[in-house]
Write a protein that holds these residues in place. Structure first.
Motif, short mmCIF file in Angstrom:
data_model
loop_
_atom_site.label_atom_id
_atom_site.label_comp_id
_atom_site.label_asym_id
_atom_site.label_seq_id
_atom_site.Cartn_x
_atom_site.Cartn_y
_atom_site.Cartn_z
N VAL A 53 -42.92 71.52 141.54
CA VAL A 53 -41.52 71.93 141.33
C VAL A 53 -40.84 70.95 140.38
CG1 VAL A 53 -40.35 70.74 143.26
CG2 VAL A 53 -39.51 72.94 142.45
N GLY A 54 -41.24 69.67 140.43
CA GLY A 54 -40.69 68.69 139.50
C GLY A 54 -41.00 69.05 138.06
N ILE A 55 -42.23 69.48 137.80
CA ILE A 55 -42.64 69.90 136.45
C ILE A 55 -41.81 71.09 135.98
CG2 ILE A 55 -44.52 70.97 135.14
CD1 ILE A 55 -46.45 69.23 136.92
N ALA A 56 -41.67 72.09 136.85
CA ALA A 56 -40.94 73.30 136.46
C ALA A 56 -39.47 73.01 136.17
CB ALA A 56 -41.06 74.35 137.57
N LEU A 57 -38.84 72.18 136.99
CA LEU A 57 -37.43 71.82 136.77
C LEU A 57 -37.28 70.95 135.53
CD1 LEU A 57 -36.38 71.10 140.47
CD2 LEU A 57 -35.60 73.03 139.07
N PHE A 58 -38.21 70.01 135.34
CA PHE A 58 -38.11 69.13 134.17
C PHE A 58 -38.29 69.92 132.87
CE2 PHE A 58 -39.61 66.39 130.84
CZ PHE A 58 -38.69 65.35 130.90
N LEU A 59 -39.27 70.82 132.84
CA LEU A 59 -39.48 71.61 131.63
C LEU A 59 -38.27 72.51 131.33
CD1 LEU A 59 -43.24 72.65 131.92
CD2 LEU A 59 -42.24 71.09 130.26
N SER A 60 -37.64 73.03 132.38
CA SER A 60 -36.41 73.82 132.19
C SER A 60 -35.33 72.95 131.54
CB SER A 60 -35.92 74.36 133.54
OG SER A 60 -36.89 75.18 134.15
N HIS A 61 -35.21 71.72 132.03
CA HIS A 61 -34.23 70.76 131.51
C HIS A 61 -34.51 70.44 130.05
CE1 HIS A 61 -31.32 67.62 131.46
NE2 HIS A 61 -32.11 66.61 131.75
N LEU A 62 -35.78 70.10 129.76
CA LEU A 62 -36.16 69.73 128.40
C LEU A 62 -35.93 70.90 127.44
CD1 LEU A 62 -37.47 67.33 126.84
CD2 LEU A 62 -39.68 68.47 127.18
N ALA A 63 -36.27 72.10 127.88
CA ALA A 63 -36.09 73.28 127.04
C ALA A 63 -34.61 73.54 126.74
CB ALA A 63 -36.71 74.51 127.72
N LYS A 64 -33.77 73.42 127.75
CA LYS A 64 -32.34 73.73 127.58
C LYS A 64 -31.61 72.68 126.74
CE LYS A 64 -31.72 76.39 131.86
NZ LYS A 64 -30.78 77.47 131.58
N TYR A 75 -30.49 67.38 135.71
CA TYR A 75 -30.55 68.82 135.44
C TYR A 75 -29.98 69.63 136.62
CZ TYR A 75 -32.50 73.51 134.84
OH TYR A 75 -32.66 74.87 134.73
N VAL A 76 -30.43 69.33 137.82
CA VAL A 76 -29.99 70.08 139.01
C VAL A 76 -28.48 69.93 139.21
CG1 VAL A 76 -30.15 70.18 141.55
CG2 VAL A 76 -32.23 70.02 140.16
N LEU A 77 -27.98 68.70 139.09
CA LEU A 77 -26.55 68.44 139.29
C LEU A 77 -25.72 69.13 138.20
CD1 LEU A 77 -26.71 64.66 140.23
CD2 LEU A 77 -26.33 66.57 141.79
N GLN A 78 -26.24 69.11 136.99
CA GLN A 78 -25.56 69.78 135.88
C GLN A 78 -25.44 71.28 136.13
OE1 GLN A 78 -27.59 70.16 131.81
NE2 GLN A 78 -26.73 68.08 131.77
N GLN A 79 -26.54 71.89 136.57
CA GLN A 79 -26.57 73.34 136.81
C GLN A 79 -25.73 73.74 138.01
OE1 GLN A 79 -28.23 75.54 134.65
NE2 GLN A 79 -28.37 73.64 133.46
N LEU A 80 -25.68 72.88 139.03
CA LEU A 80 -24.94 73.21 140.25
C LEU A 80 -23.48 72.76 140.20
CD1 LEU A 80 -27.55 72.28 143.03
CD2 LEU A 80 -27.08 74.54 142.05
N GLY A 81 -23.12 72.00 139.17
CA GLY A 81 -21.75 71.47 139.08
C GLY A 81 -21.51 70.32 140.04
N GLY A 82 -22.56 69.53 140.32
CA GLY A 82 -22.44 68.36 141.19
C GLY A 82 -23.22 68.52 142.47
N GLY A 83 -23.14 67.48 143.32
CA GLY A 83 -23.87 67.47 144.58
C GLY A 83 -24.32 66.06 144.91
N ASN A 84 -24.81 65.88 146.12
CA ASN A 84 -25.24 64.56 146.57
C ASN A 84 -26.73 64.35 146.32
OD1 ASN A 84 -22.64 64.18 147.50
ND2 ASN A 84 -23.12 64.82 149.59
N THR A 85 -27.12 63.08 146.20
CA THR A 85 -28.52 62.73 145.97
C THR A 85 -28.93 61.58 146.89
OG1 THR A 85 -28.07 61.05 144.28
CG2 THR A 85 -28.32 63.33 143.52
N VAL A 86 -30.24 61.43 147.07
CA VAL A 86 -30.80 60.34 147.88
C VAL A 86 -32.08 59.85 147.21
CG1 VAL A 86 -31.90 59.74 150.08
CG2 VAL A 86 -29.89 61.22 150.08
N SER A 87 -32.26 58.53 147.21
CA SER A 87 -33.58 57.96 146.89
C SER A 87 -33.79 56.78 147.83
CB SER A 87 -33.67 57.52 145.43
OG SER A 87 -32.77 56.46 145.16
N ASN A 88 -34.96 56.15 147.75
CA ASN A 88 -35.17 55.01 148.65
C ASN A 88 -34.64 53.72 148.04
OD1 ASN A 88 -37.22 53.70 147.06
ND2 ASN A 88 -38.73 55.11 147.88
N LEU A 89 -34.63 52.68 148.86
CA LEU A 89 -34.03 51.40 148.46
C LEU A 89 -34.71 50.75 147.26
CD1 LEU A 89 -33.52 49.77 151.98
CD2 LEU A 89 -31.70 50.34 150.38
#
Length: 462
Positions: free
Chosen positions: A350-361, A277-291
């Protein structure tokens, strides 16, 4: 159970002899060590504290507060709170540091001191070693009676946290409200029980069904949000006409989601979906997670034209890598979302708020949204450690055995097999070796994990 002192804080079970659990003596010693470290770092003698609802929380909180006051430190106590709320309060109130009293996903007999710097971020490994050294040497200089610290409480900051979330450009309250979502919340009788419904109400969610939302600290089930611990919410979802289920751990920094039919969205896919959702809205960007996190995040990131990077396990390591790579979203595959626009810390709210925005859209159901992502399976296993096992030597031997494969050793040993991988490492929070394996089929992931477990047992038995 011995104390566990690591990048994740000072953690142990309540009760027993000093040094053989988290006793009052240990709490005082390490609270004094951290307070001393803060005073050495800065002229700022204010520290924010907050706690989850576990049974020992009030006792531990009073010990910590009194100890810090004894050092001449002013304590602002948020009381029952979430980890991300305390993290945000530290810089907002211009404090020198923070202590969160929570053992996160550990069962109710555990508690811990999680330590924050003046930015509201977990202290570094290097600073953690300084705090431990201060504790072990008991090099404390307590204040005279005329210079004792003050103690005040503040129960208003959760609303400030929620206000900051609602103000984020990517949180679309109107879209969420228009969907009339029906949501079930399982907060394992801790602070998510009031924090999550408070957020959902202000996002305009129509129906909020509460399961285990009384913050008594008497956890209704194992608090780690894994499928085997979430049978009650799964049954509720199956019976009712709900759109999604929301599960948080006791300190509300891990977020797991449940589909409308009672199946699990997958803890690993919380970060994948929010990042999409975030990458879609921003038109891309970098991400990080753990191994130890799914490669689905890399797939989604590259689809949006961004670059993915892996960090060692541990929130501070992920945050450091996010800063280094200028990542717009990141976190850990245990359901931890880190959204830098709000703050550098895992934050279920913030995860809930962003996820619900994604699900709604998207207009999709949970199951259809989940089906839109690359399908990987992680087999999560562990081996209990005994004192005579030389864990570091076991990891060295495993690295040698698989020297022909690409191997990453920044945190334990991660072995790559084309699109499959296995990661083995010592836990920061429990006396175990974790063995995670991922493949595009459950059977293959389990087979790969079992092969590695067999190798480890063979090495140990020599």
């Amino acid at each position: 159970m011995a104390l566990i002192k690591s990048i994740s804080g000072i953690r142990g079970t309540i009760g027993g002899a000093a040094g053989d659990g988290l006793t009052p003596i240990d709490v005082v010693k390490y609270a004094a060590a951290f307070g001393t470290w803060v005073l050495q770092q800065t002229d700022n003698n204010t520290i924010i504290i907050g706690r989850d609802a576990r049974l020992s929380g009030d006792m531990v909180s009073r010990l910590v507060s009194a100890t810090l006051q004894g050092l001449g430190i002013h304590v602002i106590d948020l009381g029952l709170s979430t980890t991300p709320t305390v993290e945000m309060a530290v810089p907002a109130k211009k404090a020198g540091g923070g202590i969160i009293l929570t053992a996160s996903h550990n069962p109710k007999q555990w508690n811990a001191l999680k330590l924050l710097n003046s930015k509201g971020e977990f202290i570094s490994d290097e600073d953690g070693k300084k705090v431990l050294a201060l504790g072990d040497s008991e090099a404390f200089d307590f204040a005279p009676v005329t210079k004792l610290g003050s103690y005040t409480t503040d129960d208003t900051f959760l609303q400030e946290h929620i206000d900051a979330i609602l103000a984020l450009p990517l949180v679309d309250k109107a879209a969420i409200q228009a969907k009339n979502f029906r949501v079930v919340v399982d907060a394992v009788n801790s602070c998510g029980g009031f924090a999550v419904p408070m957020l959902l109400e202000q996002l305009g969610v129509e129906v909020i069904e509460k399961l285990f939302c009384e913050p008594t600290g008497d956890f209704a089930h194992n608090p780690e949000p894994l499928p085997e611990n979430l049978r009650e919410i799964a049954k509720t979802m199956e019976k009712g006409s709900f759109d999604l289920g929301i599960v948080v751990d006791p300190d509300v920094d891990r977020l797991a989601l449940v589909n409308e039919d009672g199946t699990m969205f997958g803890e690993e896919y919380t970060l994948v979906a929010v990042s999409d959702y975030v990458l879609q809205q921003l038109g891309g960007g970098n991400t990080v997670s753990n191994l130890s996190s799914t490669r689905a995040l890399r797939d989604v990131t590259e689809k949006h034209g961004g670059q993915y990077a892996a960090a060692a396990v541990g929130e501070v390591n992920v945050v450091n890598k996010m800063k280094e790579t200028n990542a717009v979203i990141g976190g850990e595959g245990n359901g931890g979302i880190i959204y830098p626009e709000l703050h550098y810390g895992r934050d279920s709210l913030v995860g809930i708020a962003l996820f619900l925005s994604h699900l709604a859209k998207t207009g999709l159901t949970m199951t259809r949204l989940r089906a839109s992502y690359p399908n990987y399976f992680i087999s999560k296993n562990k081996i209990e450690l005994t004192p005579e096992i030389n864990t570091d030597q076991v990891l060295v031997e495993m690295e040698k055995r698989y020297a022909k494969q690409p191997v990453n050793t920044i945190d334990g040993v991660k072995i790559e097999f084309d699109k499959e991988w296995v990661h083995l490492r010592k836990s920061n929070t429990e006396p175990i070796i974790r063995i995670y394996a991922e493949s595009d089929s459950n059977a293959t992931a389990d087979h790969l994990a079992n092969k590695i477990i067999g190798d480890i047992k063979e090495i140990i038995s020599k």
